[in-house]
Design an enzyme around this catalytic site. Structure first.
Site, PDB file in Angstrom:
ATOM      1  N   CYS A 130      14.302  38.359  37.506  1.00 55.70           N
ATOM      2  CA  CYS A 130      14.193  38.695  36.255  1.00 55.70           C
ATOM      3  C   CYS A 130      13.636  40.003  35.898  1.00 55.70           C
ATOM      4  O   CYS A 130      12.430  40.318  35.918  1.00 55.70           O
ATOM      5  CB  CYS A 130      13.146  37.650  35.804  1.00 55.70           C
ATOM      6  SG  CYS A 130      12.558  37.606  34.068  1.00 55.70           S
ATOM      7  N   CYS A 133      10.858  40.028  33.240  1.00 62.55           N
ATOM      8  CA  CYS A 133       9.355  39.532  33.664  1.00 62.55           C
ATOM      9  C   CYS A 133       8.787  40.746  34.608  1.00 62.55           C
ATOM     10  O   CYS A 133       7.545  40.849  34.621  1.00 62.55           O
ATOM     11  CB  CYS A 133       9.521  38.197  34.478  1.00 62.55           C
ATOM     12  SG  CYS A 133      10.636  37.016  34.017  1.00 62.55           S
ATOM     13  N   ASP A 134       9.563  41.258  35.463  1.00 63.96           N
ATOM     14  CA  ASP A 134       9.084  42.054  36.509  1.00 63.96           C
ATOM     15  C   ASP A 134       9.340  43.564  36.538  1.00 63.96           C
ATOM     16  O   ASP A 134       8.901  44.517  37.414  1.00 63.96           O
ATOM     17  CB  ASP A 134       9.587  41.647  37.985  1.00 63.96           C
ATOM     18  CG  ASP A 134       8.992  40.097  38.265  1.00 63.96           C
ATOM     19  OD1 ASP A 134       8.240  39.684  37.775  1.00 63.96           O
ATOM     20  OD2 ASP A 134       9.929  39.436  38.874  1.00 63.96           O
TER      21      ASP A 134
END
Ligand code: NAP
Length: 301
Positions: A130, A133-134
């Site tokens: 992701c 997200c990261d």
């Protein structure tokens, strides 16, 4: 007893909840994780009518609030089985069981793994599925993205705004994703596309330090990288229902555009259904179609 239990709170499931509540049916939505499904990983939705730019998280939150305001109940438990008793069905979760007249399965799909030996142990140590997200953990660093669909292209483009260098590794010489995104990525100075190649090993010293990349002629090279974002498609989350519901050979629920499964009163909606176009707009469409079908089924009981 609920009228309709919806399994999965992604765009398909939550749209089904909106339609079912507007038809005055009692609705329970069961979700294993958090509402939104995979759309929450999309930084910017540009192809949903009347929403030229909206983040996936904001979109999902608006749909959740809409469904909840209409009276849909949400319970965050993982559904593991459906027992078909004809006009009374039971959905078993990890914690409880709930009865209803009709079920809509909208469980979507999960990230496909590359299948490399140390892949799982490096998740959170350089390997991610992701980018939104990261990605921020890799500000100013080197990252690689693997895949050739819209997710990989959009992830690579997104990471170009954060990382110093972004490799995109694709196993063929043509992309599956949109030409517009390919062109945008090619225009980025920090992006380098490596065609006809696969990631064949993850190099690590507690965390990822590099990847081994093998081209179609067998040539092997090592790329030093701090992060690897795997975006090689998704696999359906239907295995738990396979003893009752007919799946196709790829594991998708064998249901057509009418969302009808092989079991009367059980419907399939969204990315977990066998279909050609897996998009937000088609997931929402399935939500409407499956809810209308469930409402009709209940009225005929
Ligand atoms: P996808 O379209 O199925 O693409 C998966 C990619 O991974 C393909 O390029 C495939 O290669 C490659 N791949 C599969 N297994 C691999 C492996 N073991 N090793 C290396 N490469 C592998 O998946 P997606 O990109 O996640 O997209 C899923 C759906 O969501 C698509 O319909 C997509 O259009 C949609 N989507 C839309 C948007 C948008 O409209 N903004 C954004 C994201 C996703 P091949 O090409 O050789 O098969």
């Amino acid at each position: 007893m609920y009228d309709i239990i919806i399994i999965g709170a992604g765009p398909a499931g939550m749209t089904a909840a909106i339609y079912a509540r507007r038809a005055s049916k009692s609705v329970l939505v069961l979700e294993a994780l958090s509402y939104g499904g995979q759309i929450i990983n999309t930084p910017d939705i540009e192809n949903y009518p009347a929403a030229a730019h909206i983040s996936g998280f904001e979109f999902a939150t608006k749909v959740y609030e809409q469904a909840a305001a209409l009276g849909a109940e949400f319970v965050f438990e993982k559904a593991v089985d459906i027992i078909d008793g004809g006009s009374e069905k039971t959905v078993v979760t990890t914690d409880n069981s709930y009865t209803c007249k009709a079920v809509i399965i909208a469980t979507g799909s999960r990230n496909r793994r590359l299948g490399l030996p140390n892949e799982d142990e490096l998740i959170g140590r350089g390997v991610s599925y992701c980018a939104t997200c990261d990605g921020a953990f890799f500000r100013g660093k080197t990252v690689a993205v693997v895949g050739g669909g819209n997710t990989a292209l959009e992830d690579a483009l997104y990471l170009c705004d954060l990382a110093a260098k972004v490799y995109l590794i694709h196993r063929r010489d043509a992309f599956r994703g949109d030409e517009k995104t390919v062109s945008a990525l090619k225009a980025r100075e920090t992006a380098e596309i490596i065609y006809n190649s696969t990631v064949t090993a993850l190099l690590a010293d507690k965390r990822l330090t590099g990847i081994e990349v093998t081209d179609k002629d067998g040539g092997v090279r090592t790329i030093e990288t701090d992060g690897l974002f795997v975006a090689v498609g998704r696999v359906p989350e239907n295995a738990g229902f396979a003893k009752l519901i007919k799946l196709d050979e790829a594991g998708y629920i064998a249901a057509g555009e009418d969302c009808l499964t092989n079991v009367p009163g059980i419907y399939a909606a969204g990315d977990g259904r066998a279909k050609n176009v897996r998009q937000l707009v088609t997931a929402a469409a399935d939500g409407a179609v499956s809810a209308e079908a469930a409402v009709r089924y209940i009225s005929e009981l």
